[in-house]
Design a protein around this motif. Structure first.
Motif, short mmCIF file in Angstrom:
data_model
loop_
_atom_site.label_atom_id
_atom_site.label_comp_id
_atom_site.label_asym_id
_atom_site.label_seq_id
_atom_site.Cartn_x
_atom_site.Cartn_y
_atom_site.Cartn_z
N SER A 8 0.84 -1.20 0.00
CA SER A 8 0.00 0.00 0.00
C SER A 8 0.87 1.25 0.00
O SER A 8 1.67 1.46 0.92
CB SER A 8 -0.91 0.03 1.24
OG SER A 8 -1.68 -1.15 1.34
N GLY A 9 0.71 2.08 -1.02
CA GLY A 9 1.39 3.37 -1.08
C GLY A 9 2.90 3.28 -0.96
O GLY A 9 3.54 4.19 -0.40
N LEU A 10 3.51 2.24 -1.51
CA LEU A 10 4.93 1.99 -1.33
C LEU A 10 5.77 2.86 -2.26
O LEU A 10 5.59 2.84 -3.48
CB LEU A 10 5.25 0.52 -1.58
CG LEU A 10 6.67 0.07 -1.24
CD1 LEU A 10 6.90 0.13 0.26
CD2 LEU A 10 6.92 -1.35 -1.76
N SER A 11 6.70 3.61 -1.68
CA SER A 11 7.60 4.44 -2.45
C SER A 11 9.03 4.23 -1.97
O SER A 11 9.26 3.87 -0.81
CB SER A 11 7.24 5.93 -2.31
OG SER A 11 5.96 6.19 -2.84
N LYS A 12 9.98 4.44 -2.88
CA LYS A 12 11.39 4.34 -2.53
C LYS A 12 12.16 5.40 -3.28
O LYS A 12 12.19 5.43 -4.51
CB LYS A 12 11.93 2.95 -2.89
CG LYS A 12 13.44 2.78 -2.65
CD LYS A 12 13.82 2.90 -1.19
CE LYS A 12 15.31 2.64 -0.97
NZ LYS A 12 15.67 2.77 0.46
N SER A 16 20.45 9.78 -3.51
CA SER A 16 20.82 10.56 -4.69
C SER A 16 19.66 11.40 -5.22
O SER A 16 19.84 12.26 -6.08
CB SER A 16 21.30 9.63 -5.80
OG SER A 16 20.25 8.76 -6.21
N GLY A 17 18.45 11.09 -4.72
CA GLY A 17 17.26 11.77 -5.21
C GLY A 17 16.47 10.97 -6.23
O GLY A 17 15.36 11.36 -6.61
N PHE A 18 17.02 9.83 -6.67
CA PHE A 18 16.33 9.00 -7.66
C PHE A 18 15.16 8.27 -7.00
O PHE A 18 15.32 7.62 -5.97
CB PHE A 18 17.29 7.98 -8.26
CG PHE A 18 16.62 6.98 -9.17
CD1 PHE A 18 16.11 7.37 -10.40
CD2 PHE A 18 16.48 5.65 -8.78
CE1 PHE A 18 15.48 6.45 -11.23
CE2 PHE A 18 15.86 4.73 -9.61
CZ PHE A 18 15.36 5.13 -10.84
N THR A 19 14.00 8.36 -7.59
CA THR A 19 12.80 7.68 -7.09
C THR A 19 12.60 6.40 -7.88
O THR A 19 12.28 6.44 -9.08
CB THR A 19 11.56 8.58 -7.20
OG1 THR A 19 11.76 9.75 -6.40
CG2 THR A 19 10.31 7.85 -6.70
N CYS A 52 10.95 -8.41 0.66
CA CYS A 52 11.75 -9.44 1.31
C CYS A 52 12.57 -8.92 2.49
O CYS A 52 13.29 -9.69 3.14
CB CYS A 52 12.68 -10.10 0.29
SG CYS A 52 11.82 -11.07 -0.96
N GLY A 53 12.49 -7.62 2.78
CA GLY A 53 13.19 -7.07 3.93
C GLY A 53 14.64 -6.74 3.69
O GLY A 53 15.39 -6.50 4.64
N ILE A 54 15.07 -6.70 2.44
CA ILE A 54 16.47 -6.41 2.12
C ILE A 54 16.71 -4.90 2.03
O ILE A 54 17.78 -4.41 2.36
CB ILE A 54 16.87 -7.10 0.80
CG1 ILE A 54 16.75 -8.62 0.95
CG2 ILE A 54 18.28 -6.71 0.37
CD1 ILE A 54 16.88 -9.37 -0.34
N ALA A 55 15.69 -4.16 1.59
CA ALA A 55 15.77 -2.70 1.48
C ALA A 55 14.62 -2.09 2.26
O ALA A 55 13.58 -2.73 2.45
CB ALA A 55 15.72 -2.27 0.02
N ASN A 56 14.82 -0.86 2.71
CA ASN A 56 13.78 -0.16 3.47
C ASN A 56 12.98 0.76 2.56
O ASN A 56 13.56 1.44 1.70
CB ASN A 56 14.41 0.67 4.60
CG ASN A 56 15.02 -0.19 5.68
OD1 ASN A 56 14.48 -1.23 6.04
ND2 ASN A 56 16.17 0.23 6.20
N PRO A 57 11.67 0.82 2.75
CA PRO A 57 10.86 1.75 1.95
C PRO A 57 11.00 3.18 2.46
O PRO A 57 11.34 3.41 3.62
CB PRO A 57 9.43 1.23 2.17
CG PRO A 57 9.47 0.61 3.54
CD PRO A 57 10.85 0.02 3.67
N GLU A 211 6.23 2.63 -11.48
CA GLU A 211 4.78 2.63 -11.27
C GLU A 211 4.17 1.35 -11.83
O GLU A 211 4.56 0.89 -12.90
CB GLU A 211 4.14 3.85 -11.94
CG GLU A 211 4.60 5.18 -11.38
CD GLU A 211 3.93 6.36 -12.05
OE1 GLU A 211 2.97 6.90 -11.49
OE2 GLU A 211 4.39 6.73 -13.16
N ILE A 212 3.20 0.82 -11.11
CA ILE A 212 2.42 -0.31 -11.64
C ILE A 212 1.42 0.24 -12.63
O ILE A 212 0.55 1.06 -12.27
CB ILE A 212 1.69 -1.06 -10.50
CG1 ILE A 212 2.68 -1.69 -9.52
CG2 ILE A 212 0.75 -2.11 -11.09
CD1 ILE A 212 3.40 -2.92 -10.05
N ILE A 213 1.54 -0.17 -13.88
CA ILE A 213 0.64 0.37 -14.90
C ILE A 213 -0.48 -0.58 -15.24
O ILE A 213 -1.45 -0.19 -15.89
CB ILE A 213 1.41 0.77 -16.18
CG1 ILE A 213 2.14 -0.42 -16.79
CG2 ILE A 213 2.39 1.89 -15.88
CD1 ILE A 213 2.82 -0.10 -18.12
#
Length: 306
Positions: A8-12, A16-19, A52-57, A211-213
């Protein structure tokens, strides 16, 4: 039935500023094979790494079987097996030792019977005492899958699992995937071999530029977006499509000896019946005809180019 994974509403966004991900919402159903497709850099691996818990959102929430991936890390991680793109193994350990060690990392008791079954299913049993450094690339890929299955996960992520793998091994891997799915394991895969997704997946998600299209059942997707082409092999040569047939948007091919009619799969072929009548009235005869339908790859390419 509640989804086994709910995003839900997941962003990363990186320092560096890259989304990499932008407000992703995605539910994955228990027991399905879900194919996540997208071009390189679309965000597939980032999404998998967060689940999988390897990176943080940076924002949003992920629930795995009702557990929050950040608050209930141990519970969620034990439910998941991950086969990453890159090969990461202890080169100087034996196959048996490294797969058994992976099981222990999740606090599971020793279960030689399970480890034996996994190795046999992946055609690794005769290599169980070999050091991993001596194995071929394809065999190392099998070891990665065995490690991911060592703790009997309910969810298996396969991130490009057949990259660099020969055809025989690829077929063997998909036999294992089918068996796991039949036992109730939820499978999420990313792949560049889109024909695999077309054959294996229940549902397809397409991600592009973070984005999921689209998320759709595979069969429904191909019905909605698929096109059929009717190719008529003419008995004579046409210099141009006759004016009365202009409404059909026909295409002349092969030096005027073929007519191609592209139509929507939902049209119930009414256009074909009308077209054949118009051809007869115009005195155009054909010796043969054949039809082809858009593949999942055709649909994928059209979506990411849009």
């Amino acid at each position: 039935m509640s989804p086994i994974i709910s995003v839900s509403g997941l962003s990363k966004t990186y320092a560096s500023g890259f989304t990499a991900l932008k407000a992703i919402n995605l539910d994955i159903n228990r027991g399905e094979i879900f194919a996540l497709l997208g071009p390189n850099g679309a965000g597939k691996t980032t999404l998998i790494s967060i689940i999988c818990g390897i990176a943080n959102p940076s924002a949003g929430q992920v629930l795995v079987d009702g557990h929050d991936i950040q608050r209930d890390f141990r519970a969620t991680r034990s439910l998941i097996g991950l086969v990453p793109q890159e090969l990461h193994t202890d080169a100087f350990e034996t196959v048996w030792a490294t797969v058994s060690f992976s099981r222990g990392l999740f606090g599971k008791r020793k279960n030689p019977t399970h480890i034996e079954k996994v190795l046999k299913d992946l055609s690794l049993w005769d290599k169980k005492d070999n050091k991993i450094v001596t194995l071929s690339g394809g065999m190392k890929r099998r070891v990665m899958i065995a490690k991911a299955l060592s703790h009997e996960p309910q969810i298996l992520f396969l991130d490009e699992p057949t990259a660099g793998v020969d055809v025989e091994l690829r077929k063997a891997m998909w036999d294992v995937v089918r068996t796991l799915r039949a036992s109730g394991v939820t499978i999420i895969l990313t792949t560049h071999y889109i024909e695999e997704a077309e054959e294996m997946a229940d549902r397809v998600g397409v991600i592009n530029r973070g984005e999921i299209i689209l998320v759709e059942e595979k069969t429904v997707l191909m019905q909605k977006l698929g096109k059929k082409r009717l190719k008529l092999h003419l008995q004579g040569r046409l210099d141009a499509v006759p004016a009365p047939l202009a409404a059909y948007n026909l295409e002349l091919a092969d030096c005027g000896t073929e007519l191609i009619y592209t139509y929507d799969t939902r049209s119930q072929h009414t256009g074909i019946t009308s077209l054949l009548g118009e051809l007869r009235a115009a005195g155009i005869r054909f010796s043969d005809l054949d039809t082809t339908q858009s593949s999942l790859e055709d649909i994928f390419v059209s979506l990411v180019r849009a």
